[in-house]
Design an enzyme around this catalytic site. Structure first.
Site, PDB file in Angstrom:
ATOM      1  CD  GLU A 105      22.789   4.282 -59.008  1.00  0.00           C
ATOM      2  OE1 GLU A 105      23.069   3.066 -58.776  1.00  0.00           O
ATOM      3  OE2 GLU A 105      22.656   4.791 -60.006  1.00  0.00           O
ATOM      4  CD  GLU A 125      18.193   3.297 -61.842  1.00  0.00           C
ATOM      5  OE1 GLU A 125      19.111   4.189 -61.524  1.00  0.00           O
ATOM      6  OE2 GLU A 125      17.326   3.028 -60.820  1.00  0.00           O
TER       7      GLU A 125
END
Length: 687
Positions: A105, A125
């Site tokens: 990210e 995740e």
């Protein structure tokens, strides 16, 4: 000056390097350092651009696990990424190694991405019951398109650099040093662009199709569908509103019991690797060559485990026909893998060459580790280990793959009980992740360390347990299955019990699993126990009758269920129903209606209760070790964390109250509450 993020200059380019070994996790100090140094670069008149990279072998592996479960400290990762993206000077990500989770990210917030040829990029995740929470679901679809982003994020698996480039996530692959490659990009006048300014490529039907596929593939899981919701927001909402939606979904997942279960499932194997009493001063014995006795389904699978890890293995059988059949099965398994594109013909030959067939115990004389995988009979085990005691070199580890028998009794057949240990593989051994290692009362500490290290080398999840009937996994399985049978005796159908537990999240129900494993296996074990006058063995029932009729399950196309040729789908069978009805009549049982709640509670409460007994007896060192066994060997739903974790989440007081209620109603010995469970509830403590 930050100690974990460094600032340097190469000409008019600032080079910001994350230096927080071992994986450059994005802890508070790193986040603050990045924010400060990006601001420094913005205010430095001698700087025209920024290169962001990581020291060592990682760009960043994402969140700092030391912060899990603790209050978040500012600055947040989204704040850092937004500052990078808003930079008036181009920021180039030089991805030198892994860029996972928040690490990727971070790179997505940069204006251009250069990756090393061996870099690995991903957003895992979902495997912890979460969604990317720092813009991953909003920025990735702007680079890769919504369909690819859904696939990448809901799978959670990392991409190699070439695949990431093909998906549009990486702009260039470096041939050498990634920082030098990033500087070259800037010299060429390339400044990249803000990811937020890109449109999302998405078709109208993409999200409905994805939800349907995920609901089928990830039955019962919340986070994969939340990922799709967030990516749909990226396609349909303004950028900042999409970020807000992602954050809301992230926080919802964070509060979910599934997230807690998956995090527990993630960390529990790491705890299991730490065997109490085996400190770092205990060194494992050298294992360079292995022997396996028995070339049947289990023995052949065990041999494959070692060949797959490039460890030479001698595969011993007593008869040439059985040995040839075993080798043919191994080759067929490898060929099936090749047909799926996961192996080459050359790799098959390399692995087959590592498996040396033998009909002579003398060929095991030089083995460092010998694993017996023969018939589940103490007499057979005694014969084999008596021979191994004569043949094997001093210091060789002698292991048995028994699933129920006493390691201490097997060790008594040798003059070196300190070298004897259990290594209980699960079928198919070349596929299943669990290796339940069993230490006897005389097993040497370095032998215990050896089998735990071997588990790691061959890609298994190793758990050390003690000696009792069935050890940890099968002892609880027996208790659970005994209750499943009792529920059918009382009025439920096998398919009703199976459905209740698959709806709970199990990969398969107990009866379908029994058919898969083979009804003959449990039946023969029970027969051996009956011959030995074992008072704990179950009385004969309709399940034994099925086995006596040769209905062994899938392998005979008839067991509890029947099976069509070439299919593993269980089909309810009238013959089984008739046997169950006859058994009820013979026992004077009037069948009653049984609902799904009772099925789940009786099976789950029984598992927790038996686990508490196992803990109290010291058979397992930790409740989480029991969870690891069931998560990796028995298809327990990972999002529920394991039977002991589930019991604690459900409430041990509620579990105990349920056990007491079933004991009052059913009155059987297994429904007596474990003293440990009663004590923990009285003290208000958990496992």
């Amino acid at each position: 000056m930050s100690e974990v993020v460094h600032y340097g200059r190469q000409g008019r380019v600032a080079v910001i390097s994350i230096d927080s070994p071992p994986v450059n996790a994005l802890g508070q100090a790193v986040r603050q350092g990045l924010l400060d140094l990006i601001a420094r670069a913005q205010g430095d008149d001698e700087v025209d651009a920024v290169v962001l990279t990581g020291k060592g072998k990682a760009f960043s592996a994402g969140a700092d696990i030391r912060e899990f479960g603790k209050p978040a400290l500012p600055p947040s990762l989204p704040d850092v990424i937004n500052a990078i993206e808003a930079s008036g000077k181009p920021v180039i990500a030089a991805i030198n190694g892994v860029a996972l989770g928040g690490g990727l990210e971070l790179a997505l917030g940069c204006h251009y991405r250069v990756a090393g040829p061996f870099a690995s990029l991903g957003l895992p995740e979902v495997k912890l019951g979460l969604i990317p929470g720092a813009g991953g679901t909003v920025r990735l679809p702007r680079l890769a398109g919504a369909r690819a982003a859904i696939d990448i994020i809901t799978a959670g698996d990392p991409l190699k650099a070439e695949a990431a480039e093909a998906a549009g996530i990486v702009d260039r692959i470096a041939e050498g040093d990634v920082v030098a490659a990033a500087l070259q990009v800037l010299e060429e006048g390339v400044t990249g662009r803000r990811t937020r300014d890109l449109a999302v490529d998405a078709k109208a039907e993409t999200f409905a199709e994805a939800r349907a596929a995920i609901a089928k593939r990830s039955r019962g899981l919340v986070s994969p569908l939340a990922c799709v919701d967030a990516i749909e927001g990226a396609a349909t909402l303004p950028f900042d509103e999409a970020l807000a939606k992602e954050r809301s979904l992230f926080l919802s997942c964070l509060a979910s019991p599934q997230r807690a279960g998956l995090v527990h499932a993630f960390f529990a194997p790491r705890e299991a690797a730490k065997v109490p009493g085996i400190g770092p001063d205990v060194k494992p014995r050298k294992v360079e060559t292995v022997g396996v006795i028995g070339a049947g389904t289990m023995g052949g699978g065990i041999a494959m485990c070692f060949a797959n890890a490039d460890i030479p293995v001698t595969l011993l059988e007593m008869k040439a026909e059985a040995l040839e059949r075993g080798l043919a099965t191994i080759r067929a398994n490898y060929e099936a893998t090749r047909a799926k594109g996961r192996m080459t013909a050359e790799e098959i030959e390399t692995r087959m060459a590592l498996i040396r067939p033998s009909l002579d115990y003398a060929d095991l004389a030089g083995a460092d580790l010998v694993i017996e995988a023969a018939f589940e009979s103490m007499a057979v085990k005694h014969d084999i280990f008596g021979t191994l005691d004569l043949v094997c070199k001093p210091g060789a580890v002698l292991a048995t793959n028994t699933s129920t028998l006493s390691i201490d009794e097997i060790a008594a057949a040798t003059g070196r009980p300190q070298d004897v240990v259990g290594m209980h593989f699960f079928s198919p051994a070349n596929v299943m992740k669990l290796l339940e290692n069993v230490r006897g009362k005389a097993t040497a500490p370095d032998v215990q360390a050896t089998v735990m290290e071997v588990a790691r080398r061959i890609g298994k999840v190793g758990v050390m347990v003690g000696v009792c009937y069935g050890f940890v996994g099968n002892r609880i399985l027996h208790a659970r299955n005994r209750e499943a049978i009792a529920l059918v005796n009382e009025g439920a159908s096998p398919q009703q019990v199976d459905k209740a537990l698959t709806d709970f999240g199990f990969a398969m129900g107990p009866f379908a699993t029994s058919d898969l494993a083979g009804l003959d296996v449990g039946w023969r074990i029970r027969e051996e126990r009956r011959k030995a006058n074992d008072p704990e063995v179950d009385a004969p029932n309709w399940l034994d009758t099925l086995a006596e009729k040769g209905r062994f399950g899938q392998k005979t196309r008839a067991g509890i269920y029947r099976y069509e040729a070439g299919s593993r789908a269980p089909i309810p069978d009238a013959e089984t129903d008739a046997l169950i009805a006859a058994y009820r009549a013979a026992q004077g049982i009037a069948p009653r209606a049984v609902d799904e709640t009772e099925i789940v509670e009786r099976c789950m409460f029984m598992m927790v209760n038996e686990g508490a007994r196992i803990l109290e007896e010291g058979i397992a060192a930790r409740a989480s070790d029991i969870d690891v066994v069931w998560l990796n060997g028995y298809g327990f739903p990972a999002f529920r964390g394991g039977p002991m974790f589930w019991g604690q989440q459900h409430g041990l007081d509620r579990v105990l109250a349920g056990i007491d209620a079933f004991h009052a109603r059913l009155g059987t010995k297994p429904w007596q509450a474990a003293p440990l469970l009663r004590r923990l509830v009285a003290e208000g403590r958990g496992f």
